[in-house]
Design a protein around this motif. Structure first.
Motif, PDB file in Angstrom:
ATOM      1  N   PHE A   1       4.346  -1.450   3.001  1.00  0.00           N
ATOM      2  CA  PHE A   1       3.379  -0.458   3.647  1.00  0.00           C
ATOM      3  C   PHE A   1       2.712   0.437   2.544  1.00  0.00           C
ATOM      4  CE2 PHE A   1       1.641   3.221   5.553  1.00  0.00           C
ATOM      5  CZ  PHE A   1       0.600   2.632   6.138  1.00  0.00           C
ATOM      6  N   SER A   2       3.578   1.146   1.894  1.00  0.00           N
ATOM      7  CA  SER A   2       3.073   2.227   1.073  1.00  0.00           C
ATOM      8  C   SER A   2       2.003   1.518  -0.052  1.00  0.00           C
ATOM      9  CB  SER A   2       4.443   3.076   0.447  1.00  0.00           C
ATOM     10  OG  SER A   2       3.910   3.827  -0.270  1.00  0.00           O
ATOM     11  N   LYS A   3       2.979   0.646  -0.483  1.00  0.00           N
ATOM     12  CA  LYS A   3       1.987   0.017  -1.780  1.00  0.00           C
ATOM     13  C   LYS A   3       0.921  -0.648  -1.484  1.00  0.00           C
ATOM     14  CE  LYS A   3       3.674  -2.761  -5.950  1.00  0.00           C
ATOM     15  NZ  LYS A   3       3.140  -4.218  -5.251  1.00  0.00           N
ATOM     16  N   ARG A   4       0.705  -1.174  -0.258  1.00  0.00           N
ATOM     17  CA  ARG A   4      -0.441  -1.860  -0.026  1.00  0.00           C
ATOM     18  C   ARG A   4      -1.374  -1.072   0.582  1.00  0.00           C
ATOM     19  NH1 ARG A   4      -0.271  -4.257   4.752  1.00  0.00           N
ATOM     20  NH2 ARG A   4       1.650  -3.625   5.210  1.00  0.00           N
ATOM     21  N   ALA A   5      -1.022   0.148   1.160  1.00  0.00           N
ATOM     22  CA  ALA A   5      -1.841   1.219   1.387  1.00  0.00           C
ATOM     23  C   ALA A   5      -2.658   1.709   0.212  1.00  0.00           C
ATOM     24  CB  ALA A   5      -1.223   2.303   2.252  1.00  0.00           C
ATOM     25  N   LEU A   6      -1.740   2.494  -0.828  1.00  0.00           N
ATOM     26  CA  LEU A   6      -2.292   2.712  -2.066  1.00  0.00           C
ATOM     27  C   LEU A   6      -3.244   2.040  -2.745  1.00  0.00           C
ATOM     28  CD1 LEU A   6       0.599   4.868  -3.694  1.00  0.00           C
ATOM     29  CD2 LEU A   6      -1.555   5.547  -2.773  1.00  0.00           C
ATOM     30  N   GLU A   7      -2.734   0.609  -2.796  1.00  0.00           N
ATOM     31  CA  GLU A   7      -3.739  -0.430  -3.422  1.00  0.00           C
ATOM     32  C   GLU A   7      -5.352  -0.441  -2.631  1.00  0.00           C
ATOM     33  OE1 GLU A   7      -0.209  -3.414  -4.954  1.00  0.00           O
ATOM     34  OE2 GLU A   7      -1.405  -4.328  -3.275  1.00  0.00           O
ATOM     35  N   ASN A   8      -4.945  -0.411  -1.247  1.00  0.00           N
ATOM     36  CA  ASN A   8      -6.411  -0.248  -0.596  1.00  0.00           C
ATOM     37  C   ASN A   8      -7.117   1.009  -0.946  1.00  0.00           C
ATOM     38  OD1 ASN A   8      -6.057  -2.729   0.994  1.00  0.00           O
ATOM     39  ND2 ASN A   8      -5.284  -1.760   2.644  1.00  0.00           N
ATOM     40  N   LYS A   9      -6.563   1.982  -1.018  1.00  0.00           N
ATOM     41  CA  LYS A   9      -7.016   3.396  -1.278  1.00  0.00           C
ATOM     42  C   LYS A   9      -7.839   3.281  -2.570  1.00  0.00           C
ATOM     43  CE  LYS A   9      -6.031   8.362  -1.661  1.00  0.00           C
ATOM     44  NZ  LYS A   9      -4.815   9.299  -1.729  1.00  0.00           N
ATOM     45  N   ALA A  10      -7.033   2.850  -3.464  1.00  0.00           N
ATOM     46  CA  ALA A  10      -7.430   2.634  -4.881  1.00  0.00           C
ATOM     47  C   ALA A  10      -9.001   1.770  -4.852  1.00  0.00           C
ATOM     48  CB  ALA A  10      -6.674   2.184  -5.785  1.00  0.00           C
ATOM     49  N   ARG A  11      -9.107   0.817  -3.905  1.00  0.00           N
ATOM     50  CA  ARG A  11     -10.243  -0.167  -3.962  1.00  0.00           C
ATOM     51  C   ARG A  11     -11.141   0.321  -2.917  1.00  0.00           C
ATOM     52  NH1 ARG A  11      -9.182  -4.986  -1.362  1.00  0.00           N
ATOM     53  NH2 ARG A  11      -7.351  -4.476  -0.562  1.00  0.00           N
ATOM     54  N   GLY A  12     -11.050   1.686  -2.380  1.00  0.00           N
ATOM     55  CA  GLY A  12     -11.920   2.356  -1.442  1.00  0.00           C
ATOM     56  C   GLY A  12     -11.784   1.846  -0.099  1.00  0.00           C
ATOM     57  N   VAL A  13     -10.841   1.241   0.336  1.00  0.00           N
ATOM     58  CA  VAL A  13     -10.623   0.352   1.927  1.00  0.00           C
ATOM     59  C   VAL A  13      -9.687   1.567   2.394  1.00  0.00           C
ATOM     60  CG1 VAL A  13      -9.600  -1.570   2.934  1.00  0.00           C
ATOM     61  CG2 VAL A  13     -10.734  -1.934   0.962  1.00  0.00           C
ATOM     62  N   HIS A  14     -10.213   1.929   3.281  1.00  0.00           N
ATOM     63  CA  HIS A  14      -9.492   2.813   4.555  1.00  0.00           C
ATOM     64  C   HIS A  14      -8.605   2.389   5.182  1.00  0.00           C
ATOM     65  CE1 HIS A  14     -13.797   4.826   4.413  1.00  0.00           C
ATOM     66  NE2 HIS A  14     -13.197   5.313   3.619  1.00  0.00           N
ATOM     67  N   ASN A  15      -7.312   2.883   5.177  1.00  0.00           N
ATOM     68  CA  ASN A  15      -6.241   2.226   5.897  1.00  0.00           C
ATOM     69  C   ASN A  15      -6.217   2.459   7.429  1.00  0.00           C
ATOM     70  OD1 ASN A  15      -4.594   0.846   3.863  1.00  0.00           O
ATOM     71  ND2 ASN A  15      -4.551   2.817   2.785  1.00  0.00           N
ATOM     72  N   VAL A  16      -6.088   1.624   8.273  1.00  0.00           N
ATOM     73  CA  VAL A  16      -6.089   2.044   9.706  1.00  0.00           C
ATOM     74  C   VAL A  16      -4.646   1.532  10.304  1.00  0.00           C
ATOM     75  CG1 VAL A  16      -6.952   1.429  11.997  1.00  0.00           C
ATOM     76  CG2 VAL A  16      -8.376   1.734  10.007  1.00  0.00           C
ATOM     77  N   VAL A  17      -4.040   2.153  11.223  1.00  0.00           N
ATOM     78  CA  VAL A  17      -2.616   2.072  11.766  1.00  0.00           C
ATOM     79  C   VAL A  17      -2.983   1.623  12.966  1.00  0.00           C
ATOM     80  CG1 VAL A  17      -0.193   2.613  12.163  1.00  0.00           C
ATOM     81  CG2 VAL A  17      -1.132   3.022   9.975  1.00  0.00           C
TER      82      VAL A  17
END
Ligand code: MIC
Ligand code: SF4
Length: 651
Positions: free
Chosen positions: A515-531
């Protein structure tokens, strides 16, 4: 109309808001407590507010969670906490002095006062008649700076106690019974108030066991009246002056009433993996036990340790059992040492553990694989013990002693009859041993005290304002009863509490280590994470890291079927929107990885409680709702409470 105890305390501390169930009110806080695992963040945030000295009557900083000191991190934290306390007018309870709730009850708790603590078991203070509430560190920092605490005006549940506990049945069995009745779900926004003839048969430490584990009900807090039993306890602590009488008026009204006849209770056990999975101990008789641990803020009082010693006196615990005992405070340890209880326990085969949280938070004493561990603490969430496939069974001290002797699950009444053990009816002593040398007073003038910041001390958390539109991905979908232990594991990871970026690597570690790695990758791409979650999301602890670290990973919204109180407040404090599914069935229609859009979210949450969302991947719209107050909306829009406070110049 007469008032109940909760109304009396709320009225005496009222600052603002509508005193109607479900509405938000602001109350003045008299006392605060922090512990080291939540404290460093709380004080970093307090420092960021620029207030030189705390404005509360009493503020205490305890060190009890991270006492293992593997590596430099914990020690860095302790030094920071000690110096920041001295500088800003806070008392500092050193490592070794005991578990915050136990020590606070002994040395500071006072009936009729309000206490806010950055730990979910702060309601332990309800045993002495305080309105004691657990909250995130930032809320506690605000209270120390003189701001009020915002809470939902509660629905009050009266629990009417009648009769008297039979020998070998304990206060723990009362709260386990109540957990069986009320469960851990659906009690958000309620306060439990105890009353009835049975109250006077319970000592303050017994009452505190009950209010402590009331945290597991998910209620805001639990409270007992303050009566002559309270006065006797305070006198024995040399603090009779703190006593005031506190009692509900005869015509007081309640939102719900529950009766418990103490004389009919039996020894109970909460089975894995939830404190409300309650059975009679007798129903499990004979089940093999690998480990027995007595301690924690629930059951490590003088009465607990003395009772344990008297039961085990002259006997030896089963060879199958690893047996550990952690007295709750230095006062308990000193008295137990002086009265030879410690020698008795060592003679019986006990491993004496530090007076700290220790095993309860998974700091040591992990059970064997697939093991059965019988413990006197309050939580048995999966994996919390450090062993994923072990089962934790929560019981009273009396039952723990019986299990240790037999090496199997055993009702203490049966073991007493079989082994001829007389019931040790331990009373509160007339005088406790009072020695406050491990509680350091703050400096008279703190302005010259340098604050020690070792390399483990990071910065206060930062969060960005809410974007116009949430354009994101369901980075994780989880089920019911996700606890803060799932979101932000403690145990071996505890030492990273003061370093957000590092600790964030472990968000949801036990649920999905990617999760943590995927979320950070999204963040870097400007994609907001939703849980996406289901019922009772965020159960358990007050740790605000369960909001701070997801916020650091770019989580902007959590959508669930229901939230637990402290966690929802923490999400808001760190700029994450807590949304509910308007139609619960929509939970099933969303899959992990779906792209989610919540257009014009800033405007939408301001306009009303219903907000439109779109599942872009599957091509359907759905509604989410929120119950945010105007103040909470402003906090979220600003990107969290620190930013909001700075923007507004007030709390
Ligand atoms: C707990 O029992 O889970 C803790 C550890 O005491 C937490 C606080 C924390 O995570 O530091 C709590 O109950 O609030
Ligand atoms: Fe410490 Fe356990 Fe109590 Fe939390 S529940 S404060 S970890 S003893």
């Amino acid at each position: 109309m007469g008032k109940n105890i909760v109304q009396k305390i709320v009225d005496a501390h009222y600052e603002a808001g509508d005193r109607k169930s479900g509405k938000e009110i602001a109350v003045r806080i008299d006392q605060t407590l922090t512990q080291d695992a939540t404290g460093t963040m709380a004080y970093l945030q307090f420092e960021a507010m620029g207030v030189p000295r705390v404005k509360t009557e009493v503020s205490v900083s305890y060190v009890d969670h991270n006492t293992l000191q593997e590596g430099f991190e914990n020690a860095d934290d302790h030094l920071y906490l000690q110096t920041v306390a001295a500088r800003h007018g806070i008392r500092f309870s050193r490592a070794g002095n005991g578990i915050c709730h136990q020590v606070h009850l002994e040395r500071f708790g006072a009936p009729g006062k309000t206490l806010l603590g950055s730990d979910s078991h702060t309601p332990t203070g309800g045993g002495i008649g305080m309105m004691a509430i657990g909250a995130g560190g930032l809320d506690v920092a605000v209270a120390m700076a003189g701001g009020p605490f915002y809470m939902t005006y509660p629905r009050v549940i009266r629990v009417n106690l009648t009769g008297r506990l039979q020998p070998w049945v304990a206060a723990k069995d009362v709260i386990l019974k109540l957990l069986e009745i009320l469960t851990t779900k659906g009690n958000v926004g309620c306060i439990v108030e105890y009353g009835g003839d049975g109250v006077e048969t319970l000592s303050v430490p017994e009452r505190a066991t009950i209010t402590n584990m009331g945290a597991e009900l998910g209620v805001t807090t639990s409270i007992f009246p303050s009566d002559r039993v309270t006065k006797t306890f305070l006198k024995a602590q040399g603090r009779e002056g703190a006593w005031v009488k506190l009692k509900a008026d005869p015509s007081a009204k309640y939102d719900r009433e529950i009766g418990i006849d103490l004389s009919k209770l039996e020894p109970m056990v909460a089975m894995p993996h939830s404190p409300d999975n309650v059975k009679r101990v007798r129903d499990l008789s004979g089940k093999k036990v690998d480990q027995v641990l007595v301690g924690s803020c629930t059951n490590a009082s003088y009465k607990d340790i003395t009772t344990l010693a008297r039961i085990l006196s002259g006997r030896t615990v089963s060879t199958n059992v690893s047996f550990g005992v952690a007295p709750g405070s230095r006062q308990v340890l000193q008295m137990a040492a002086r009265e030879s209880s410690i020698a008795t326990l060592v003679g019986a085969g006990a491993r004496i553990l530090e007076t700290a949280c220790g095993f309860c938070i998974g700091a040591g004493q992990a059970p064997p694989s697939g093991g059965v561990s019988v413990r006197t603490n309050n939580r048995n969430f999966e994996g919390r013990s450090g062993t994923r496939d072990a089962g934790i069974f929560l019981v009273s001290t009396e039952t723990a002693a019986a299990c240790a002797l037999k090496g199997e699950m055993a009702d203490p009444r049966d073991v007493a009859a079989e082994m001829g053990i007389p019931y040790p009816d331990v009373k509160v002593p007339g005088k406790f041993q009072i020695d406050d040398t491990m509680i350091l007073p703050p400096a008279e003038d703190g302005s010259n005290v340098p604050v020690r910041r070792g390399p483990n001390i990071g910065k206060p958390p930062e969060s960005a304002p809410l974007p116009e539109t949430i354009r994101g991905e369901v980075a994780l979908k989880v089920g019911d009863k996700i606890t803060t232990d799932h979101i932000m594991p403690a145990g071996a990871r505890l030492k990273y509490r003061s370093n957000i970026a590092k600790y964030a690597e472990y968000v949801f570690e036990g649920v999905d280590p990617t999760f943590s790695k995927r979320a950070l990758e999204n963040k870097a791409r400007g994609v907001h994470n939703v849980v996406v979650g289901a019922l009772s999301y965020g159960q358990g602890s007050s740790r605000e890291h369960a909001a701070i670290c997801p916020s650091h990973l770019g989580v902007r919204a959590v959508i669930t079927r229901s939230f637990e109180r402290i966690h929802a407040a923490n999400l808001i404090n760190f700029g994450i929107v807590p949304f509910l599914f308007a139609d619960e069935a929509d939970y099933d229609r969303i899959a992990q990885g779906d792209r989610i859009e919540i257009p014009n979210v800033r405007e939408a949450i301001r306009k009303g409680s219903k907000v439109k969302a779109r599942n872009v991947t599957q091509g359907f719209d759905f509604d989410v709702t929120h119950s945010l107050t105007g103040r909470q909306i402003d906090i979220i829009l600003a990107g969290g409470r620190l930013a909001y406070t700075k923007e507004k110049g007030s709390f």
